[in-house]
Design an enzyme around this catalytic site. Structure first.
Site, PDB file in Angstrom:
ATOM      1  CG  ASN A  29      43.919  34.725  45.722  1.00 47.26           C
ATOM      2  OD1 ASN A  29      44.473  35.735  46.117  1.00 47.26           O
ATOM      3  ND2 ASN A  29      44.498  33.867  44.901  1.00 47.26           N
ATOM      4  CE  LYS A  87      36.862  24.722  33.097  1.00 42.79           C
ATOM      5  NZ  LYS A  87      37.381  23.857  32.046  1.00 42.79           N
ATOM      6  CG  ASN A 115      41.270  37.365  36.663  1.00 41.70           C
ATOM      7  OD1 ASN A 115      41.000  36.381  37.374  1.00 41.70           O
ATOM      8  ND2 ASN A 115      42.222  37.338  35.755  1.00 41.70           N
ATOM      9  CG  HIS A 133      47.288  37.229  35.344  1.00 42.45           C
ATOM     10  ND1 HIS A 133      46.772  36.149  34.659  1.00 42.45           N
ATOM     11  CD2 HIS A 133      48.563  37.395  34.886  1.00 42.45           C
ATOM     12  CE1 HIS A 133      47.689  35.697  33.815  1.00 42.45           C
ATOM     13  NE2 HIS A 133      48.777  36.437  33.931  1.00 42.45           N
ATOM     14  CD  GLU A 135      47.767  35.318  43.032  1.00 43.57           C
ATOM     15  OE1 GLU A 135      46.657  34.839  43.256  1.00 43.57           O
ATOM     16  OE2 GLU A 135      48.608  34.733  42.336  1.00 43.57           O
TER      17      GLU A 135
END
Ligand code: GRF
Length: 191
Positions: free
Chosen positions: A9, A88, A104, A106, A176
């Site tokens: 990514n 994390k 983020n 996912h 993504e």
């Protein structure tokens, strides 16, 4: 950018910036909790500041860890944080300071396939066990709790009977790589 693993990514974002598909964005810092992360090597090779920082490195002292992170982010004048395969939890103080400015990606459809433990191949295994015939990827704003926060973009893909978690992961990753740079553009244009 925060990453823990391979960094595909990160590569997608880097490519989008280099090709001017993603505009008004500079990739200045890559942080990983994993010293062996390919993401760190990828950044170093391209002369992007790359840092190995983890809670473990600070003797599991969350306060010192958070303080150190906030200092680096301030020193580097970071205005947007992208978590791309960061395994994390982001310290609460960082989430509060950068509210609405942490994104983020996912590897499944939220809100159904999110939450504690839903990372890595576990997510894909859970989707396969659910019998659902659709999965996908979600890019969202980070607002404290795991995988919660406003969804910016989502795209679906089919799940086939013979899929393994690895095969499904590859299919989802293609999504993504497409929607993460787009979602970054949406947020950057709003800031
Ligand atoms: C991605 O599937 C991401 O959604 C998940 O971990 C994977 C990281 O892949 N959280 P990479 O390191 O970007 O290749």
């Amino acid at each position: 950018m925060f990453a823990s693993g391979y960094g595909s990514n990160l590569e997608a974002i880097y490519t989008a910036i280099s090709s001017h598909t993603l505009r008004g964005v500079e990739l200045v810092l890559v942080i990983s909790n994993n010293s062996n992360s390919r993401a760190l090597a990828f950044a170093k090779e391209r002369h992007i500041t790359a840092k190995h920082i983890s809670l473990l490195k600070f003797g599991n002292d969350e306060e010192i860890f958070q303080k150190e992170l906030l200092k680096i982010l301030a020193d580097m004048r970071i205005d947007l944080i992208v978590l791309a395969g960061y395994m994390k939890k982001m310290p609460n103080g960082v989430v509060e300071k950068y509210l609405g400015k942490i994104i983020n990606v996912h590897p499944a459809l939220l809100p159904e396939f999110g939450g504690s433990g839903m990372y890595g191949l576990n997510v894909h295994q859970t989707v396969l066990r659910s019998g659902k015939r659709i999965s996908g990827a979600t890019v969202h704003i980070v607002e404290g709790e795991y995988d919660s926060g406003k969804i910016i973009l989502q795209e679906i893909c089919p799940v086939f009977e013979n899929d393994t978690p690895e095969i499904l992961s590859d299919r989802v990753k293609e999504i993504e790589h497409r929607i993460l740079p787009k979602a970054i553009q949406i947020v950057v244009d709003r800031i």
